[in-house]
Design an enzyme around this catalytic site. Structure first.
Site, PDB file in Angstrom:
ATOM      1  N   CYS A   1       5.368   2.433  -3.065  1.00  0.00           N
ATOM      2  CA  CYS A   1       3.930   2.134  -2.958  1.00  0.00           C
ATOM      3  C   CYS A   1       3.118   2.907  -3.995  1.00  0.00           C
ATOM      4  O   CYS A   1       2.113   2.399  -4.509  1.00  0.00           O
ATOM      5  CB  CYS A   1       3.424   2.429  -1.545  1.00  0.00           C
ATOM      6  SG  CYS A   1       3.451   4.180  -1.069  1.00  0.00           S
TER       7      CYS A   1
ATOM      8  N   HIS B   1       0.799   6.793   2.421  1.00  0.00           N
ATOM      9  CA  HIS B   1       0.955   5.471   1.820  1.00  0.00           C
ATOM     10  C   HIS B   1      -0.180   5.265   0.821  1.00  0.00           C
ATOM     11  O   HIS B   1      -1.324   5.647   1.073  1.00  0.00           O
ATOM     12  CB  HIS B   1       0.908   4.397   2.912  1.00  0.00           C
ATOM     13  CG  HIS B   1       1.046   2.994   2.401  1.00  0.00           C
ATOM     14  ND1 HIS B   1       2.172   2.557   1.738  1.00  0.00           N
ATOM     15  CD2 HIS B   1       0.193   1.923   2.459  1.00  0.00           C
ATOM     16  CE1 HIS B   1       2.023   1.270   1.413  1.00  0.00           C
ATOM     17  NE2 HIS B   1       0.828   0.876   1.829  1.00  0.00           N
TER      18      HIS B   1
END
Length: 320
Positions: free
Chosen positions: A11, A259
């Site tokens: 990510c 994230h």
């Protein structure tokens, strides 16, 4: 815009690829690079970046255009299956441009896109002698307060004079000893693309913690109004130093388990989009503002601003 699947905890890199794609200047410079003689292409970061950016902008991109780029980073010690810091990986990629491109003038063009030139000013508080040092950085890392703050205040704090005393005293050549000093930074030049890194991670009692405090930022930023005193006397102020935000790297979660996603302004239609790995959707400026901060919210970690130019045909129109 093309989404990028999360492959082996990718990510962070996916998000940076979206910001590089939104920074059309990088793709244009890489497109001028003749790579016919480049060897060991699977280990060459700028070559793989050129390919993935071209694939992301094509009408029919491969299903996973970023896999070769991820494996290339892995071979250059930015490992798969590992959580990374977005600002560190961003700087690694820019450094690989200098190290691995055989066309050095083009490599310098990419560096100059992000290059912030500074003068460090150190004044001895005992004899008033002054030492100066010229340096540059590719990302402006700003301290974040633990309570409400703003981008303007963070920048003003960076350029404020600081007194260095005690163990922080510096050596004065004139006094021939360590003395209390006054230190400050002055701007010599600003780049086309200004990358701002909000330092949200702190080490406290041996543990890394994340600051979720609110940091507001505008869609446009004018240095000539906000930081007049930060300009060096040699700074040529013949232009308006106005910048427009075109990408925001967002971090969600904790320091040890998080994230990354991104808000990016589309190059052609100038609308905001939100990219969360393979999922991409249109967004608004109000959505971008939701990343100012607060507990249990995604917080802006890196801000990418583009300097406005009257000669640039891609001059953006701000969203409502």
């Amino acid at each position: 815009m093309r989404g990028l699947s999360n492959y082996s905890l990718s990510c962070c890199v996916n998000t940076l690829l979206q910001t590089f794609s939104a920074t059309w200047e990088v793709g244009e410079i890489l497109a001028k690079w003749d790579t016919a003689g480049v060897g060991a292409g699977d280990r060459n970061v700028p070559l793989q970046l050129k390919r993935v950016l071209a694939a992301m902008s094509s009408d029919r991109p491969p299903q996973a255009p970023h896999l070769d780029f991820l494996h290339c980073l892995d071979k250059n010690c930015i490992r798969l299956y590992t959580q990374h810091d977005a600002d560190e990986v961003f700087l690694f990629i820019l450094n690989f441009m200098q190290q691995q491109m055989d066309n050095k003038p083009l490599a310098l063009e990419i560096q100059d896109l992000y290059k912030i030139s500074l003068e460090t000013y150190l004044e001895c508080l005992e004899c008033s002698s002054v030492q100066t040092l010229t340096s540059y950085m590719l990302s402006l890392s700003l301290h974040v307060k633990e309570d409400h703050d703003s981008l303007g205040n963070c920048m003003a704090s960076f350029f404020q004079h600081q007194e260095l005393r005690g163990i922080n005293c510096c050596f004065c050549p004139k006094c021939e000893k360590k003395t209390p000093s006054k230190q400050a930074f002055k701007l010599l030049s600003l780049p086309c693309i200004l990358c701002v890194h909000l330092k949200r991670f702190r080490n406290r009692r041996g543990f890394t913690e994340k600051l979720d405090s609110v940091v507001t930022f505008p869609e446009t930023f004018d240095f000539s109004e906000t930081l007049k005193e930060a300009f060096s006397s040699d700074f040529a102020q013949v232009n308006d130093w106005k910048y427009t935000l075109h990408a925001v790297v967002v971090h969600s979660g904790y320091a040890t388990c998080g994230h990354y996603t991104a808000y990016v302004r589309h190059t052609e239609n100038q609308r905001w989009y939100y990219a969360d790995d393979s999922h991409v959707q249109e967004a608004s400026w109000e959505d971008v503002q939701s990343t100012y901060g607060g507990r249990h919210r995604g917080t802006a970690y890196m801000l990418m601003f583009r300097r406005d130019s009257k000669e640039d045909g891609r001059q953006p129109e701000l969203s409502g």
